[in-house]
Scaffold this motif. Structure first.
Motif, PDB file in Angstrom:
ATOM      1  N   CYS A 168      64.625  44.815  26.071  1.00 18.75           N
ATOM      2  CA  CYS A 168      64.106  45.578  24.923  1.00 18.75           C
ATOM      3  C   CYS A 168      62.961  46.494  25.340  1.00 18.75           C
ATOM      4  O   CYS A 168      62.854  47.636  24.879  1.00 18.75           O
ATOM      5  N   THR A 169      62.101  46.019  26.231  1.00 18.65           N
ATOM      6  CA  THR A 169      60.964  46.796  26.694  1.00 18.65           C
ATOM      7  C   THR A 169      61.421  47.994  27.521  1.00 18.65           C
ATOM      8  O   THR A 169      60.902  49.098  27.367  1.00 18.65           O
ATOM      9  N   THR A 206      59.039  54.703  19.420  1.00 22.56           N
ATOM     10  CA  THR A 206      59.906  53.706  18.788  1.00 22.56           C
ATOM     11  C   THR A 206      59.350  52.325  19.112  1.00 22.56           C
ATOM     12  O   THR A 206      58.624  52.159  20.091  1.00 22.56           O
ATOM     13  N   ARG A 228      63.892  55.194  25.597  1.00 22.80           N
ATOM     14  CA  ARG A 228      63.969  55.951  24.346  1.00 22.80           C
ATOM     15  C   ARG A 228      62.773  56.887  24.213  1.00 22.80           C
ATOM     16  O   ARG A 228      62.914  58.027  23.784  1.00 22.80           O
ATOM     17  N   ASP A 229      61.595  56.416  24.602  1.00 20.04           N
ATOM     18  CA  ASP A 229      60.410  57.252  24.513  1.00 20.04           C
ATOM     19  C   ASP A 229      60.516  58.431  25.471  1.00 20.04           C
ATOM     20  O   ASP A 229      60.157  59.553  25.111  1.00 20.04           O
ATOM     21  N   VAL A 261      59.608  48.157  20.056  1.00 19.75           N
ATOM     22  CA  VAL A 261      60.327  47.388  21.079  1.00 19.75           C
ATOM     23  C   VAL A 261      61.693  46.949  20.568  1.00 19.75           C
ATOM     24  O   VAL A 261      62.671  46.932  21.313  1.00 19.75           O
ATOM     25  N   ASP A 263      63.617  48.433  18.255  1.00 20.40           N
ATOM     26  CA  ASP A 263      64.372  49.517  17.620  1.00 20.40           C
ATOM     27  C   ASP A 263      65.603  49.915  18.428  1.00 20.40           C
ATOM     28  O   ASP A 263      65.945  51.089  18.535  1.00 20.40           O
ATOM     29  N   CYS A 264      66.285  48.933  18.984  1.00 19.90           N
ATOM     30  CA  CYS A 264      67.430  49.222  19.859  1.00 19.90           C
ATOM     31  C   CYS A 264      68.550  49.953  19.127  1.00 19.90           C
ATOM     32  O   CYS A 264      69.304  50.709  19.736  1.00 19.90           O
ATOM     33  N   GLN A 320      62.897  50.540  25.153  1.00 20.49           N
ATOM     34  CA  GLN A 320      61.843  51.266  24.448  1.00 20.49           C
ATOM     35  C   GLN A 320      61.286  52.383  25.330  1.00 20.49           C
ATOM     36  O   GLN A 320      61.102  53.510  24.869  1.00 20.49           O
TER      37      GLN A 320
END
Length: 105
Positions: A87-88, A18, A94-95, A20, A22-23, A91
């Motif tokens: 955000c980082t 995803t 999420r990954d 950075v 794509d929150c 990300q």
């Protein structure tokens, strides 16, 4: 006799699954990152079997990229964490979650 086409253990560089920003793709992780970055960092560090103090630092992102052969650089990790740490971190979480669902984490 068959020819070896791919060397074992060598993978082509990939990207995070995803972006950075794509929150919106995982609201729970987004809220976690916005309101409790230390908690999100501890969760990331725990997932990666690292010290809980490392979860919110650039090093954890670099270790993750190296482990999964994700393209990037130390400088890029530093800039990403400096410009938008929440955000980082989101990300990265999420990954991790995506790779867990795929059975490759």
């Amino acid at each position: 006799m068959m020819a070896v086409r791919n060397q074992p253990g060598i993978y082509a560089p990939s990207d995070f699954q995803t972006g950075v920003l794509d929150c919106g793709s995982d609201l729970k992780v987004c809220l976690f990152g916005c309101f409790c970055q230390p908690c999100l960092g501890c969760s990331i560090a725990s997932d990666m079997n690292e010290c809980f103090l490392c979860g919110t630092h650039m090093a954890i992102r670099s270790v993750y990229r190296t482990r999964y052969n994700i393209s990037g650089s130390l400088c890029g990790d530093f800039v990403a964490m400096l410009c938008c740490r929440p955000c980082t971190l989101c990300q990265l979480k999420r990954d991790i979650n995506c790779r867990k669902e795929q059975g490759i984490f």
